[in-house]
Motif scaffolding. Structure first.
Motif, short mmCIF file in Angstrom:
data_model
loop_
_atom_site.label_atom_id
_atom_site.label_comp_id
_atom_site.label_asym_id
_atom_site.label_seq_id
_atom_site.Cartn_x
_atom_site.Cartn_y
_atom_site.Cartn_z
N ASN A 90 5.11 -10.55 -5.34
CA ASN A 90 6.54 -10.81 -5.40
C ASN A 90 7.30 -9.59 -5.92
N GLN A 91 6.73 -8.91 -6.90
CA GLN A 91 7.37 -7.71 -7.41
C GLN A 91 7.43 -6.61 -6.34
N ILE A 92 6.38 -6.46 -5.58
CA ILE A 92 6.36 -5.45 -4.52
C ILE A 92 7.42 -5.77 -3.47
N LYS A 93 7.57 -7.04 -3.12
CA LYS A 93 8.60 -7.43 -2.15
C LYS A 93 9.99 -7.06 -2.67
N MET A 94 10.24 -7.33 -3.95
CA MET A 94 11.53 -6.97 -4.55
C MET A 94 11.74 -5.47 -4.53
N LEU A 95 10.72 -4.72 -4.88
CA LEU A 95 10.83 -3.26 -4.92
C LEU A 95 11.13 -2.69 -3.54
N GLU A 96 10.52 -3.27 -2.52
CA GLU A 96 10.79 -2.81 -1.15
C GLU A 96 12.25 -3.03 -0.76
N PHE B 287 -1.10 3.41 -10.83
CA PHE B 287 -2.00 2.57 -11.62
C PHE B 287 -2.83 3.46 -12.52
N ASP B 288 -2.97 3.07 -13.76
CA ASP B 288 -3.81 3.81 -14.71
C ASP B 288 -5.11 3.05 -14.98
N ASP B 289 -6.15 3.80 -15.32
CA ASP B 289 -7.41 3.28 -15.91
C ASP B 289 -8.54 3.05 -14.92
N GLY B 290 -8.31 3.21 -13.62
CA GLY B 290 -9.41 3.04 -12.67
C GLY B 290 -10.06 1.68 -12.75
N LEU B 291 -9.27 0.63 -12.81
CA LEU B 291 -9.78 -0.73 -12.98
C LEU B 291 -10.23 -1.34 -11.67
N SER B 292 -11.22 -2.21 -11.73
CA SER B 292 -11.68 -2.89 -10.51
C SER B 292 -10.55 -3.72 -9.89
N ASP B 293 -9.63 -4.19 -10.73
CA ASP B 293 -8.45 -4.92 -10.24
C ASP B 293 -7.70 -4.13 -9.17
N HIS B 294 -7.75 -2.81 -9.28
CA HIS B 294 -6.93 -1.96 -8.43
C HIS B 294 -7.39 -1.93 -6.98
N TYR B 295 -8.62 -2.33 -6.73
CA TYR B 295 -9.11 -2.37 -5.35
C TYR B 295 -8.33 -3.42 -4.56
N ASN B 296 -8.16 -4.61 -5.13
CA ASN B 296 -7.37 -5.65 -4.46
C ASN B 296 -5.90 -5.25 -4.38
N ALA B 297 -5.40 -4.61 -5.44
CA ALA B 297 -4.01 -4.16 -5.43
C ALA B 297 -3.79 -3.14 -4.31
N ALA B 298 -4.77 -2.25 -4.10
CA ALA B 298 -4.67 -1.25 -3.04
C ALA B 298 -4.62 -1.92 -1.68
N LYS B 299 -5.41 -2.97 -1.49
CA LYS B 299 -5.40 -3.68 -0.21
C LYS B 299 -4.08 -4.41 0.01
N ILE B 300 -3.53 -4.98 -1.05
CA ILE B 300 -2.23 -5.64 -0.94
C ILE B 300 -1.16 -4.63 -0.56
N LEU B 301 -1.13 -3.49 -1.24
CA LEU B 301 -0.13 -2.46 -0.93
C LEU B 301 -0.30 -1.92 0.48
N ASN B 302 -1.53 -1.84 0.93
CA ASN B 302 -1.78 -1.38 2.30
C ASN B 302 -1.14 -2.31 3.31
N GLN B 303 -1.12 -3.61 3.01
CA GLN B 303 -0.46 -4.58 3.90
C GLN B 303 1.04 -4.35 3.96
N PHE B 304 1.60 -3.81 2.87
CA PHE B 304 3.03 -3.49 2.83
C PHE B 304 3.30 -2.06 3.33
N ASP B 305 2.26 -1.35 3.72
CA ASP B 305 2.36 0.05 4.14
C ASP B 305 2.93 0.93 3.02
N ILE B 306 2.46 0.67 1.80
CA ILE B 306 2.87 1.44 0.62
C ILE B 306 1.68 2.25 0.13
N GLN B 307 1.91 3.53 -0.11
CA GLN B 307 0.87 4.42 -0.61
C GLN B 307 1.06 4.63 -2.11
#
Length: 325
Positions: free
Chosen positions: A35-41, A72-92
């Motif tokens: 939801n935050q990413i949608k708002m930011l877009e 994103f900071d800290d190299g967390l495993s959480d970031h793998y899913n976040a990267a896939k979500i952002l990829n769906q929004f075409d955000i790098q």
């Protein structure tokens, strides 16, 4: 005409909506993150690290809409899913990684604190902490942290523990004690814990293939400015990680983010340049709009676990208002 710059967000944990095995880890829930990413877009023009590099050279953006860089900071495993979500929004996005998670296969410092307390509680953490003090022949009376369940404020006590490791114990002692705690708790009960906490090489490679960028977050996650580093220690924590990531992934690394990132934790542009010229961009967590004049002191806003779309939008709007006052 209002000067156009860019804002940046610094996310950390992106946690499951339900059935989180470490439910006491605080972070942005996945649905809220979307939801935050949608708002930011809607409110900003989303940009990449390459756009920031170009802007620092030209000081020109193509239209009159403020830009937004996601990091994103800290190299967390959480970031793998976040990267896939952002990829769906075409955000790098850009992911800053502490290299100890690959080079030594050990967690970064704060994650040990977070996960041990999340799994076992403060009292167990402090028991292991005292055992570590004994092992390293340090005075328990001098460095002890007391906690009385039911009387002490949990969040204040956690802040005290974090402050102790960030600023009081010293960089090398902190690392040794945290590794002792990790090896005598999490690692015994969950041998696979490193990949529960942090990204692995395969995930990082996939994220790069999605079009995301990576940068350095020191080697073990230390406060660079608040730590007395010898030249060799500075190299090991700040310069070596760049070489390591470049060799590991065969890409140039141009950016660095300061762990903790407050003014007491980061070096001024001049101080950093006096120590190394390896980086084109360095990121703090100063809450500012960036206009390209200080590429080695780029500010970011850190979304908190309690932030929702409305509060995040309001906070970013206030940062913009302050920048033009």
């Amino acid at each position: 005409m209002e000067q156009i710059g860019f804002l940046s967000l610094c996310y950390h944990y992106i946690r499951p909506d339900n059935n989180d095995p470490f439910s006491r880890i605080m972070g942005t829930k996945i649905t809220e993150f979307k939801n935050q990413i949608k708002m930011l877009e809607e409110k900003f023009e989303m940009i990449s690290l390459d756009d920031v590099l170009e802007f620092t050279n030209t000081k020109i953006f193509k239209n009159n809409k403020h830009k937004m860089l996601i990091t994103f900071d800290d190299g967390l495993s959480d970031h793998y899913n976040a990267a896939k979500i952002l990829n769906q929004f075409d955000i790098q996005a850009t992911f800053f990684i502490p290299t100890c998670i690959m080079k030594e296969k050990l967690p970064a410092n704060p994650m040990i604190i977070h996960y041990v307390i999340a799994k076992y509680g403060i009292e167990r953490f402090l028991d292991e902490y005292r055992n570590a003090l004994k092992k390293h022949r340090l005075e328990i009376e001098k460095y002890d942290i007391t906690y009385v369940s039911g009387d002490d404020d949990v969040w204040k006590k956690i802040a005290e523990i974090k402050n102790n490791f960030k600023y009081r114990l010293g960089y090398k002692i902190s690392r040794a004690i945290l590794l002792y705690i990790y090896q005598n708790s999490l690692l015994i009960d969950s041998p696979e814990i490193l990949e529960i906490i942090h990204l692995n090489r395969k995930q990082i490679r996939e994220m790069l293939e999605m079009g995301h960028s990576i940068g350095v977050h020191t080697h073990t996650h230390i406060s660079v400015a608040a730590t007395s580093l010898s030249d060799s220690d500075f190299f090991n924590e700040i310069v070596f990680p760049k070489k390591y990531l470049e060799n590991e992934f065969n890409i140039p690394i141009k950016s660095f983010s300061y762990p903790f990132g407050e003014r007491k934790d980061y070096l001024s542009s001049m101080r950093l340049l006096n120590k190394t010229k390896e980086y084109d961009l360095a990121f703090t967590v100063e809450e500012i709009v960036n206009f390209g004049s200080t590429p080695l002191e780029i500010g970011r806003y850190q979304p908190m676990s309690q932030d929702n779309v409305r509060t995040l939008e309001n906070n970013l709007s206030n940062i913009i208002k302050k920048s033009i006052m």
